[in-house]
Design a protein around this motif. Structure first.
Motif, PDB file in Angstrom:
ATOM      1  N   CYS A   1     -33.755 -24.290 -20.370  1.00 13.66           N
ATOM      2  CA  CYS A   1     -32.500 -23.774 -20.927  1.00 13.66           C
ATOM      3  C   CYS A   1     -31.921 -24.722 -21.982  1.00 13.66           C
ATOM      4  O   CYS A   1     -31.164 -24.318 -22.842  1.00 13.66           O
ATOM      5  N   ARG A   2     -32.277 -26.013 -21.855  1.00 18.70           N
ATOM      6  CA  ARG A   2     -31.701 -26.991 -22.792  1.00 18.70           C
ATOM      7  C   ARG A   2     -32.444 -27.002 -24.119  1.00 18.70           C
ATOM      8  O   ARG A   2     -32.006 -27.602 -25.077  1.00 18.70           O
ATOM      9  N   THR A   3     -33.603 -26.363 -24.150  1.00 24.43           N
ATOM     10  CA  THR A   3     -34.404 -26.424 -25.376  1.00 24.43           C
ATOM     11  C   THR A   3     -34.647 -25.050 -25.992  1.00 24.43           C
ATOM     12  O   THR A   3     -34.554 -24.881 -27.198  1.00 24.43           O
ATOM     13  N   ASP A   4     -34.953 -24.062 -25.155  1.00 22.11           N
ATOM     14  CA  ASP A   4     -35.339 -22.753 -25.695  1.00 22.11           C
ATOM     15  C   ASP A   4     -34.190 -21.766 -25.584  1.00 22.11           C
ATOM     16  O   ASP A   4     -33.554 -21.643 -24.533  1.00 22.11           O
ATOM     17  N   GLU A   5     -33.956 -21.055 -26.667  1.00 19.26           N
ATOM     18  CA  GLU A   5     -32.909 -20.050 -26.642  1.00 19.26           C
ATOM     19  C   GLU A   5     -33.463 -18.779 -25.997  1.00 19.26           C
ATOM     20  O   GLU A   5     -34.499 -18.271 -26.432  1.00 19.26           O
ATOM     21  N   PRO A   6     -32.830 -18.284 -24.949  1.00 18.12           N
ATOM     22  CA  PRO A   6     -33.362 -17.069 -24.310  1.00 18.12           C
ATOM     23  C   PRO A   6     -33.099 -15.837 -25.169  1.00 18.12           C
ATOM     24  O   PRO A   6     -32.061 -15.745 -25.831  1.00 18.12           O
ATOM     25  N   ALA A   7     -34.049 -14.889 -25.156  1.00 17.45           N
ATOM     26  CA  ALA A   7     -33.850 -13.644 -25.906  1.00 17.45           C
ATOM     27  C   ALA A   7     -33.381 -12.569 -24.934  1.00 17.45           C
ATOM     28  O   ALA A   7     -33.620 -12.663 -23.726  1.00 17.45           O
ATOM     29  N   LEU A   8     -32.698 -11.550 -25.473  1.00 16.89           N
ATOM     30  CA  LEU A   8     -32.303 -10.425 -24.633  1.00 16.89           C
ATOM     31  C   LEU A   8     -33.571  -9.699 -24.208  1.00 16.89           C
ATOM     32  O   LEU A   8     -34.373  -9.300 -25.043  1.00 16.89           O
ATOM     33  N   SER A   9     -33.757  -9.544 -22.904  1.00 16.49           N
ATOM     34  CA  SER A   9     -34.911  -8.755 -22.497  1.00 16.49           C
ATOM     35  C   SER A   9     -34.440  -7.662 -21.549  1.00 16.49           C
ATOM     36  O   SER A   9     -33.468  -7.838 -20.811  1.00 16.49           O
TER      37      SER A   9
END
Lengths: 335, 302, 314, 329
Positions: D285-293
């Protein structure tokens, strides 16, 4: 002491408080014969809609009504038996901030923008306590820390505009609680804040209340906040108390139709059901209806309601101002 | 829908259904204006002065430029209510005729200021951007030069006479009207109802006409009243210096200027026009304040 | 704070440029042939020609403006049309009297206006407030030459307490300088004081309504504490603006006061210049005063930084 | 809502930033990211609630939809027509189909206008005469018992989409109920669609068919109202719901209290924007931006549903309570 739990000698007794303001129609009461008590360490919710006189009541307790346009027409406000309304201004100043403190709705405008927050806290501290400048500063920083302001040493020299709304409300709480008052009057303290910040501030207030053993008079229009935080509730309508009871009794089982109607107006309590709005508006003071002031908007009114103005009747565990309080079975929440 | 009891809809106080029409803007203004005694008195005084000025030949007891050397410097008497000046001219009659010049001059100046300041102010306030920046800088520059100095300078290069003096005073006052109108236009522009109207597909010109003008009108009326006071004062100053109305005509300022030599022995010759000027200016100012209080938004307390 | 100063000074440049345009453009207001108009009805052909040469009226507008501006920047405001003396030295000669007068009256008007306005605002609606409000309303409306004349008459002539007219330079006799300036400065200060008092009152009332004043009172602070610290510091922002604007007004009104009290200042010289159509002197005066006031106002804006931390920025 | 009709509004990947600070020469040195890559649809007759706290970008999104401000990126499609770059003329036609209702009742009502004029204005502007619909509105106002001051704000007889920007937030409980009821009645009788922007989740849940939750300019969760309200998939939604006070004193409970403050939209944190305050935050969570899934018609932007102790669409409430929520203290 007939209502609520017995808590010994009440801390504050408000008796027949009537506050008038100048209007186009002459002097008119905005608060009309309001009486209630606050016990030590008790949390009371004073609720009502805008214009019902709840904020004016709070201001009057601190003797902050005055000037050319407002006056306390009659009544008494007893703090430990001492009537505050007969005190002179210098004596009142000893009470304000020291025994009774107050926080207000608008954290954004309640701190003087021209001074650092540290200076303003010190000003209050040194007003009431014999502290040196250095002691006061240390104490102010402790207070900031206690109300959950991160990095209080640095924040001490901040100007208000450098803080968020939630942080400012914390600063105001720090200021109000600096002298560990017996009673905190909180006038819509979280209305201007976001819900998550509101949750933070309410949690902080509850913790500090426990810690300092003070009573709280929470003035708000938000029934849910009262349900969550208060021991007892006083409902005001058009300048009068219409119902008061313990929170655990009032919300499931309201006896005044206005209380019930307000509960029915809360979205989220009755999933899937339409809201049931109260028709019309609160009557203006110069055009009060005959009889019960709520009767024109009341779905339970009878002819008698339009004829007699009901008294606030003591029912043992609660007080209600409704002619039909005994016969009506009104819906509440959580039943 | 199950709101109220099925019988008659509840009626509480002055709840406006179709029956009770809301108070008109004019009605509200009159109601609020009448409560202000000072402003009403000021308006009455102005009306009296205007009537005297318009009907001066019939109101004034004597001809204002008729000299009667036998009455030179006469004190107040039944014939000369306020005495006479060195040339034996009736002070009261000169005051009444003087009102003509003073008021006419003030109106001229305010007209010039309005014609210059108002349209530019509305355009600048609505257009914003570089139009506004240029117009505002010009206004600031004009305002940086002391009003009387600029007026004197303009008179200096034109010719000393009343019309030129008043054009000068009008030019000097225009930036003040410009500022008021511009800020009113800007604040109206930023109100959400304008955004709502724009969102509703209403054109810019329509918005200017229907929303901006009525909102600019109130502060403008107030400012015009104050501007008239300023102009009366400025005219008096300019004429006092001998740069406005030229003799034998006399405005109040001229009367004052001509009588300074008489100050020690016949102070009434200075005081009469002085007080006339003061009362006129006072009336316009008080009227302006009164208008301001009755045209603004109504403030309601909790 | 430095950013604020820099930003404000950047704004001064176009403003000053416009002031020069106005000052120079005055000449172009003259209808017909300026030389003929300025020379007057009885001028000879040579005199008209002389004026034309002096003002270089045969050159195009912009080029004349350019050379006038470059002269002005170097402090050369041209020569007076009739006496031939340089405008700069004339202004320089007259300035001390005017500056003394304005300095005195500014101090006086602030000393009278700010306390009066503060008291009236804090005791809004009281008898004292009503008295002061009526007083300031009248004070704003009285023409300065009426106050001046009445003061000269009553205090100067009838009572004989102070000299009614005349001016003595501070280097000559500081005592006489002060004595002779009291009456004119007071006459000038009255309208200014009334204006400042009105603004201060309005400012105090505005601040009094602020939530933070209510909070201070609810915290038991003393009225004087609230008034002195919270109200005044906040109310000073509009007041500082007014004091800034007052300087311009006082310069203007000093023209009239100098005339009445016979003070050899810039104003009385300006009136002579107006009667004589002495365009270079008028231009020079307008330019000088405009520049001073633009700079004063910039200073006032910068001083907001002290009163209002939000303006100061980070 | 049925998917048979094309959506009245489709917003595709819309972003908007504002200059946040400038240097001496007026050049922009930092930008405030108000809305970042927002996408959603509103079906005809549907109400989509848009919730978030102040600074979440929800009002900016409303204004973008209305084209009161222009998007930096993305498309706005109203009733099948792309209005992203519509000129004034086209916009005027488009605005016949949409209206906006604002928060501030004091200033939304032009003080110089009589109520009737305001109701009539959209009619005049659109060159339409008084109609049956107008009468429906008038009758409804009577029924709900609304004051004229409030009437003026519902002047959208010819719209199919109404953007409601905090329409009830400044109102008392009883007036709020009146206005909400009016809005519901209008929607049901006139077949209006609402984009209902508010900070109060209870109000939004009451009136909406679907709810979108925004945090720091991004939509973090969007789905059917009951699902979002009762079975939140995103930890922020869960916290937001938990913060709502409950009017039933018997239901007093432990709530999740978010620590610290919302980060500045000028300088949002890396990775997931909520990671600085999230009780469940993982390294990813600190590195990758989550996408709407999307899962079962609910879109969530959270790594809990695709990484780590995967929730795969289940509600966060099912997850074991976090060890510590005191992240920022």
């Amino acid at each position: 002491m007939s209502e609520g739990r017995a808590v010994g000698v009440p801390l504050l007794q408000v008796e027949d408080l009537t506050v008038e303001f100048v209007t186009e129609h002459g002097w008119l009461p905005v608060v009309d014969g309001v009486s209630f008590e606050i016990g030590r360490q008790e949390t009371i919710g004073l609720i009502g809609e805008s214009g019902c006189g709840k904020s004016v009541t709070a201001m009057a307790i601190l003797g902050l009504i005055g000037g050319p346009s407002g006056r306390v027409a009659r009544g008494r406000v007893l703090l430990d038996g001492q009537d505050l309304l007969v005190l002179e201004e210098p004596e009142l100043r000893e009470v304000r901030g020291r025994r009774i403190a107050m926080i207000f709705q608008e954290p954004m405008t309640s701190i003087d923008p021209a001074f650092t927050i540290g200076k303003q806290i010190i000003e209050v501290l040194r007003r009431h306590l014999p502290l040196s400048r250095a002691q006061a500063k240390q104490r102010a920083i402790d207070l900031l820390d206690r109300v959950g302001i991160p990095d209080p040493h640095r924040r001490f020299d901040d100007y208000p505009h450098q803080l968020s709304g939630g942080m400012r409300q914390r600063v105001l709480i720090a200021m109000a609680l600096s002298c560990e008052p017996d009673l905190l009057i909180a006038d819509e303290p979280t209305t201007a804040l976001d819900v998550t910040v509101q949750a933070q501030v309410l949690e902080l207030l509850a913790g500090l209340q426990e810690e300092l053993g003070m009573a709280v008079l929470l003035v708000t229009h938000d029934l849910a906040v009262v349900a969550e935080t208060c021991d007892r509730t006083i409902v005001m309508y058009a300048g009068e108390v219409v119902e008061s009871a313990d929170v655990t009794a009032l919300f499931p089982d309201p006896r005044h139709p206005y209380t019930a109607a307000m509960l029915a107006n809360l979205p989220g309590l009755h999933p899937g059901e339409p809201l049931r709005p109260i028709p019309g508006i609160v009557p203006p003071r110069h055009a009060l209806p005959a009889g019960c002031w709520y009767s024109p908007r009341c779905e339970h009114r009878t002819d008698a309601c339009g004829a007699t103005h009901p008294q606030l009747v003591d029912l043992g565990t609660r007080r209600v101002r409704c002619l039909r309080a005994d016969e009506l079975d009104l819906p509440g929440v959580g039943r | 829908m199950t709101t109220a009891t099925p019988d008659a809809a509840p009626s509480v106080g002055p709840r406006s259904t179709a029956a009770s029409r809301p108070e008109t803007r004019w009605g509200r203004f009159v109601r609020r204006f009448r409560r202000q005694r000072g402003a009403v008195a000021a308006l009455a005084f102005i009306v009296i002065v205007v009537v005297c000025a318009v009907f001066a030949p019939w109101v004034a007891p004597k001809d204002p430029i008729d000299q009667d050397l036998s009455a030179s410097l006469a004190g107040p008497s039944s014939e000369y209510w306020l005495g006479a000046d060195r040339l034996g001219r009736d002070t009261l009659s000169r005051l009444i005729f003087g009102a003509r010049f003073s008021l006419l001059a003030a109106v001229q100046a305010v007209l010039v200021a309005t014609v210059l300041g108002v349209p530019i102010g509305i355009v600048a306030g609505l257009a914003r951007g570089w139009v506004d920046a240029i117009a505002s800088t010009i206004a600031d520059a004009v305002l940086s030069i002391p009003a009387i100095v600029l007026a004197l300078a303009i008179i200096g290069v034109l010719k000393p006479n009343l019309t030129n003096a008043m054009i000068a005073i009008g030019i000097v006052y225009a930036p003040r009207l410009f500022r008021v109108v511009r800020s009113a236009a800007i604040s109206v522009r930023e109100e959400t109802y304008i955004e709502a109207a724009r969102a509703g597909g209403v054109g810019t010109l329509t918005i200017a006409r229907t929303h901006v003008l009525p909102n600019v009108a109130s502060p403008l009326v107030v400012q015009i009243s104050l501007a008239l006071g300023f102009a009366v004062l400025a005219e008096a100053g300019v004429s006092f210096l001998g740069l406005g109305v030229q003799p034998p005509d006399a405005s109040w300022g001229v009367m004052l200027g001509q009588s300074t030599a008489e100050l020690e022995d016949h102070p009434i010759l200075v005081l009469a026009p002085g007080i006339a000027i003061m009362l006129a200016v006072l009336s316009f100012n008080v009227l302006g304040d009164g208008l301001n209080d009755s045209l603004g938004r109504e403030i309601r307390r909790e | 704070m430095l950013r604020l100063v820099a930003r404000r000074l950047l704004k001064v440049i176009p403003l000053l440029l416009l002031v020069t345009v106005i000052a120079f453009g005055l000449l172009n207001l003259v209808p017909g042939d300026p030389a003929v108009q300025i020379a007057g009805e009885f001028a000879t052909e040579e005199q008209i020609e002389a004026i034309r040469t002096e003002l270089e009226l045969d050159r195009p507008w912009l080029s004349r403006y350019g050379s006038w501006l470059s002269d002005a920047v170097r402090g050369d405001l041209g020569d007076s049309l009739f006496s031939g003396v340089s405008v700069r030295s004339q202004i320089w000669d007259r300035l001390p009297a005017t500056v003394s007068l304005i300095g005195w009256s500014l101090v006086l008007s602030a000393l009278i206006g700010i306390p009066a306005g503060t008291v009236a605002g804090w005791r809004e609606g009281s008898a004292l407030d009503r008295f002061l409000t009526v007083g300031t309303t009248i004070g704003v409306a009285i023409p300065v030459f009426v106050t001046g004349l009445v003061l000269a008459l009553v205090v100067g002539i009838k009572l004989g307490w102070l000299p009614a007219t005349g001016y003595v330079g501070i280097t000559e006799s500081p005592w006489q300088w002060a004595r002779r300036l009291i009456l004119p400065a007071f006459a000038l200060a009255l309208t200014g004081a009334a204006e400042i008092a009105r603004q201060t009152r309005a400012g105090v009332i505005e601040v009094k309504k602020q939530d933070f004043v209510r909070v201070a009172r609810a915290n038991g602070l003393h009225t004087r504490q609230v008034l002195g610290k919270h109200t005044l510091k906040n109310a000073m922002i509009p007041v500082v603006t007014v004091v800034g604007l007052q300087i311009g007004r006082l310069f203007g009104l000093s023209v009239l006061v100098e005339q009445i009290f016979n003070i050899p200042g810039l104003g009385s010289r300006l009136i002579t210049a107006v009667f004589e159509n002495d365009v270079p002197f008028i231009q020079g005066t307008v330019l000088m005063l405009g520049t001073v006031i633009v700079l004063v106002n910039a200073g006032v804006d910068i001083s907001y930084g002290y009163f209002n931390p939000r303006v100061r920025g980070s | 809502m049925s998917g048979a009709r094309p959506p009245i509004l489709r917003v595709e990947d819309v972003s908007k930033s504002f200059p946040a600070s400038r240097d001496l020469l007026g050049r922009v040195t930092a930008r405030l990211q108000a809305v970042v890559g927002a996408s959603f649809e509103v079906a005809a007759g549907e109400t989509l609630g848009l919730v978030g706290e102040s600074g979440s970008g929800k009002s900016t999104l409303g204004r973008l939809v209305m084209r009161l401000i222009d998007a930096d990126r993305g498309r706005i499609i109203l009733d099948g027509a792309d209005i992203t770059d519509a000129d004034r003329h086209e916009l005027r036609a488009a605005r016949r189909k949409m209206q906006i209702v604002f928060q501030d009742p004091q200033s939304s009502l032009d003080p110089n206008w009589i109520v009737g004029d305001i109701i009539a204005e959209p009619l005049r502007a659109n060159g339409v005469v008084k109609s049956e619909r107008h009468e429906i509105v008038a009758r409804l106002l009577e029924e709900v018992g609304l004051e004229p001051a409030h009437r003026s704000r519902y002047a959208y007889e010819f719209s199919e989409l109404v953007v409601c920007d905090e329409p009830v937030s400044a109102l008392d409980v009883s007036t709020q109920a009146q206005v909400l009821t009016l809005l519901e009645q209008l929607r049901d009788r006139l077949g209006l669609a609402y984009l209902f922007i508010a900070h109060d989740l209870a109000v939004v849940h009451h009136i909406s068919h679907r709810i979108a939750v925004m945090y720091l300019g991004q939509i973090v969760e969007i789905g059917p109202a009951d699902e979002v309200y009762h079975r939140p998939r995103h930890p922020y939604t869960e916290a937001l719901l938990s913060a709502i006070p409950n009017a039933d004193p018997a239901a007093r409970r432990n709530r999740i209290i978010l620590r610290g403050e919302m980060p500045s939209p000028v300088d949002p944190p890396p990775g997931c924007r909520f990671q600085t305050r999230c009780a469940y935050a993982m390294d990813v969570c600190r590195t990758d931006e989550p996408a709407l899934s999307s899962q079962d018609g609910i879109d969530v932007a959270c790594h809990l549903h695709d990484q780590g102790p995967t929730l795969s669409g289940a509600t966060v409430v099912d997850l074991a309570p976090p060890i510590s929520t005191d992240l920022d203290r």
